[in-house]
Design an enzyme around this catalytic site. Structure first.
Site, short mmCIF file in Angstrom:
data_model
loop_
_atom_site.label_atom_id
_atom_site.label_comp_id
_atom_site.label_asym_id
_atom_site.label_seq_id
_atom_site.Cartn_x
_atom_site.Cartn_y
_atom_site.Cartn_z
N CYS A 21 -8.80 24.34 -3.04
CA CYS A 21 -9.31 24.62 -1.70
C CYS A 21 -10.22 25.86 -1.72
O CYS A 21 -11.34 25.78 -2.21
CB CYS A 21 -8.14 24.75 -0.72
SG CYS A 21 -8.63 24.58 1.02
N HIS B 2 -4.45 19.84 -1.69
CA HIS B 2 -3.47 20.78 -2.23
C HIS B 2 -2.40 20.06 -3.05
O HIS B 2 -1.39 19.60 -2.50
CB HIS B 2 -2.79 21.53 -1.07
CG HIS B 2 -3.66 22.55 -0.42
ND1 HIS B 2 -3.61 23.90 -0.74
CD2 HIS B 2 -4.63 22.43 0.52
CE1 HIS B 2 -4.49 24.56 -0.01
NE2 HIS B 2 -5.12 23.69 0.76
N GLU C 168 -0.30 21.41 -5.09
CA GLU C 168 0.92 22.22 -5.15
C GLU C 168 1.83 21.94 -3.97
O GLU C 168 3.02 22.27 -4.01
CB GLU C 168 0.55 23.72 -5.22
CG GLU C 168 0.20 24.39 -3.91
CD GLU C 168 -1.20 24.05 -3.37
OE1 GLU C 168 -1.57 24.60 -2.32
OE2 GLU C 168 -1.92 23.24 -4.01
#
Length: 251
Positions: A95, A210, A212
């Site tokens: 990002c 994202h 994660e």
């Protein structure tokens, strides 16, 4: 042999904890390091095997997303980044981190020559939702040869649209297999539906979604079934372990 990961923090980056956890989950040593501490000892970057710029809103996205962060990194860390790349060590930008990689010219070609930006969504506005992503056949070392199909990750951005200048032949990104993930339904008018892009060596990866935030099944929304979103962390750790042990990798 433990793989050491430097996860950057500070100046408005705010996803360092979950990003560090994603690497730790698969056996790496993750150190969260403030950008000012890194710039005080820039050579310490070379103590690490992987460098990560996580998501966030560095400097409040003033001027444009990650512009000030990228200038700060180029001023204080360019020589070490050049050496890091010369040593064929992986770099990840998520990002805001991906926006910084584009601003620094590490994407799309890894040569510190800025050839595009990640800019305002069309339609304009901040997006916070889960999206379906098609995993492309790519040269990216962060992706396992066995990892194929469609996966889901959240996006959280107002500037997520990949745009390239006229010097970039878009066909070359396709033919060079640099497009890693594409949107199944493009939410922001990104060129070629690009959600994630790597450099020609496959070691520098920038993605707007994202990963994660989608590695633990108990954190996924109802109806989201992932089989591959965590593999970029597991795969790159395995790749670097093989490098250190003198074992040939698939890509």
């Amino acid at each position: 042999m433990e793989i050491k990961v430097l996860v950057l923090c500070g100046d408005g980056l705010n996803c360092e904890n979950e990003t560090a956890y994603a690497f730790t989950k698969y056996g790496a040593q993750s150190d969260i390091v403030h950008i000012n501490d890194l710039l005080l000892r820039p050579s310490s970057l070379l103590d690490y095997d992987i460098f990560v710029i996580p998501g966030g809103f560095s400097f409040g996205d003033e001027i444009s997303a990650a512009r000030i962060l990228s200038l700060k990194l180029l001023k204080g860390l360019r020589r070490e980044l050049e050496k890091f790349i010369e040593l064929s060590r992986p770099i990840l930008g998520i990002c805001n981190g991906a926006q910084a990689l584009m601003e620094m010219g590490l994407l799309p070609f890894g040569d510190f020559s800025k050839r595009g930006v990640i800019t305002d969504n069309i339609p304009r506005g901040f997006m916070d939702k889960w999206v379906s992503l098609e995993l492309k056949q790519s040269i990216c070392k962060w992706i396992s040869d066995d990892d194929v199909g469609v996966t889901s990750m959240p996006i959280r951005h107002g500037q997520g649209r990949f745009v390239f200048d006229e010097s970039v032949e878009l066909d070359s990104l396709i033919e060079g297999k640099q497009i890693v993930y594409s949107y199944c339904e493009n939410p922001n008018s990104s060129t070629l539906d690009i959600a994630a892009l790597c450099d020609p060596k496959g070691l520098i990866l920038g993605l707007m979604p994202h990963p994660e935030a989608s590695i633990d099944t108990d954190l996924l929304p109802i109806g989201i079934l992932n089989h591959s979103s965590s593999n970029i962390f597991k795969t790159i750790i395995s790749y670097m372990e093989n490098i250190k042990n003198g074992v040939s990798n698939g890509k």
